[in-house]
Design an enzyme around this catalytic site. Sequence first.
Site, PDB file in Angstrom:
ATOM      1  N   ASN A  21       5.685   6.030  -1.312  1.00 25.29           N
ATOM      2  CA  ASN A  21       4.782   6.672  -0.359  1.00 25.29           C
ATOM      3  C   ASN A  21       5.217   6.229   1.040  1.00 25.29           C
ATOM      4  OD1 ASN A  21       2.655   7.474   1.255  1.00 25.29           O
ATOM      5  ND2 ASN A  21       1.206   5.971   0.426  1.00 25.29           N
ATOM      6  N   TRP A  22       5.822   7.145   1.762  1.00 21.06           N
ATOM      7  CA  TRP A  22       6.393   6.775   3.066  1.00 21.06           C
ATOM      8  C   TRP A  22       5.359   6.695   4.180  1.00 21.06           C
ATOM      9  CZ3 TRP A  22      11.593  10.018   3.365  1.00 21.06           C
ATOM     10  CH2 TRP A  22      12.538   9.396   2.550  1.00 21.06           C
ATOM     11  N   LYS A  23       4.157   7.144   3.922  1.00 20.26           N
ATOM     12  CA  LYS A  23       3.105   7.128   4.956  1.00 20.26           C
ATOM     13  C   LYS A  23       3.620   7.817   6.225  1.00 20.26           C
ATOM     14  CE  LYS A  23       1.216   3.152   2.615  1.00 20.26           C
ATOM     15  NZ  LYS A  23       0.450   1.927   2.650  1.00 20.26           N
TER      16      LYS A  23
ATOM     17  N   HIS B 167      -5.724   8.539  -1.300  1.00 23.87           N
ATOM     18  CA  HIS B 167      -5.186   7.229  -0.933  1.00 23.87           C
ATOM     19  C   HIS B 167      -6.233   6.464  -0.119  1.00 23.87           C
ATOM     20  CE1 HIS B 167      -2.768   4.157   0.989  1.00 23.87           C
ATOM     21  NE2 HIS B 167      -1.899   4.333   0.024  1.00 23.87           N
TER      22      HIS B 167
ATOM     23  N   GLU C 139      -4.790   1.067  -6.799  1.00 23.06           N
ATOM     24  CA  GLU C 139      -4.324   0.337  -5.625  1.00 23.06           C
ATOM     25  C   GLU C 139      -5.473  -0.469  -5.040  1.00 23.06           C
ATOM     26  OE1 GLU C 139      -0.636   2.394  -3.837  1.00 23.06           O
ATOM     27  OE2 GLU C 139      -2.384   3.401  -3.037  1.00 23.06           O
TER      28      GLU C 139
ATOM     29  N   GLY D 246      -0.236  -3.378   1.653  1.00 31.32           N
ATOM     30  CA  GLY D 246       0.384  -3.778   2.905  1.00 31.32           C
ATOM     31  C   GLY D 246       0.070  -5.197   3.326  1.00 31.32           C
TER      32      GLY D 246
ATOM     33  N   SER E 139       1.651  -3.785  -2.417  1.00 34.98           N
ATOM     34  CA  SER E 139       2.675  -4.807  -2.203  1.00 34.98           C
ATOM     35  C   SER E 139       3.623  -4.970  -3.398  1.00 34.98           C
ATOM     36  CB  SER E 139       2.028  -6.144  -1.835  1.00 34.98           C
ATOM     37  OG  SER E 139       1.288  -6.017  -0.630  1.00 34.98           O
TER      38      SER E 139
ATOM     39  N   GLY F 197       4.592   1.450  -1.064  1.00 33.54           N
ATOM     40  CA  GLY F 197       4.576   1.806   0.347  1.00 33.54           C
ATOM     41  C   GLY F 197       5.754   1.187   1.079  1.00 33.54           C
ATOM     42  N   GLY F 198       5.507   0.062   1.709  1.00 33.88           N
ATOM     43  CA  GLY F 198       6.504  -0.596   2.555  1.00 33.88           C
ATOM     44  C   GLY F 198       7.883  -0.728   1.927  1.00 33.88           C
TER      45      GLY F 198
HETATM   46  P1  PGA Z   1       2.339  -1.166   0.067  1.00 32.54           P
HETATM   47  O1  PGA Z   1       1.540   0.224   0.040  1.00 32.54           O
HETATM   48  O2  PGA Z   1       3.350  -1.099  -1.053  1.00 32.54           O
HETATM   49  O3  PGA Z   1       2.969  -1.211   1.425  1.00 32.54           O
HETATM   50  O4  PGA Z   1       1.341  -2.251  -0.164  1.00 32.54           O
HETATM   51  C1  PGA Z   1       1.158   0.808  -1.175  1.00 32.54           C
HETATM   52  C2  PGA Z   1       0.426   2.090  -0.922  1.00 32.54           C
HETATM   53  O5  PGA Z   1      -0.398   2.145   0.015  1.00 32.54           O
HETATM   54  O6  PGA Z   1       0.656   3.105  -1.630  1.00 32.54           O
END
Ligand code: PGA
Length: 257
Positions: A12-14, A99, A171, A177, A217, A238-239
């Site tokens: 998920n690149w946000k 999300h 999540e 994050g 994370s 995400g990250g």
């Molecule tokens: P993260 O994000 O891996 O940066 O914690 C996960 C997400 O929000 O899908």
Amino acid sequence: MQPTRRPLIAGNWKMYKTIPEALEFVRAFKSLVVAATHCDILIAPPFTAIKAVADRVEGSNIAVGAQDVAAEAGPGAFTGEVSAAMIKDAGARYAIIGHSERRQYYGETDKSVNRKIRAADGEGLLPIVCVGEPLEDRDAGRAEEFVDRQLAEGLRNLTVEEAARIIIAYEPIWAIGTGRTATPETAGQMHAFIRSRIREMFGEKVAEDLRILYGGSVKPANIAALMNEADIDGALVGGASLEAETFGRLVNYKENR
Ligand code: PGA
């Protein structure tokens, strides 16, 4: 009978990456995962880069998804919204729905999640429905209660056939994050709980086939332990999905143990 759920590793690149940045990622990433046959691979770029990424990964083992979808089927007067039909037309096959960032910052509710699932499914997009509790509910021992309500409301009145096509991502908000991952045991317990609730709502077959992703994370260093849990069927990342080499290592978690 052992379930045969195929793992899904999703990025998920946000709100990251312009089109050139997205294509640069794809160029490097494709060759890193070309031999990965053990899982499905998904990238969810921002809307603006979906078409460019989808064109570039066509014929490969990489699928593309959107990070949100309009609740209205449209077409219609809904300024700023992007319909499931448009997302599909751009080359995406999945849509992330509900999300926690959409819920926290943009007023997403279980009701709108429910409508968006129907809108996505109506166009043949696979909905990835996100659930997860805030820290205060986890600390107060109400995590399952919180997720239970999200499931009951978010999946309300879906048919068994519709439910069979969804994917759930657990999540925990306190892990997104933050670098604070849920332990495999904590995540595994919640995944088992989610599966048991889905069993009650939609029956044994839907529950056994349901893919439940963990998100929060996820990193190359912790994915293998998470994937070892019986009820964890993949990851929503995400990250660590923003950089080709890191996300490549994540996808190839089996070799990197
Ligand atoms: P993260 O994000 O891996 O940066 O914690 C996960 C997400 O929000 O899908």
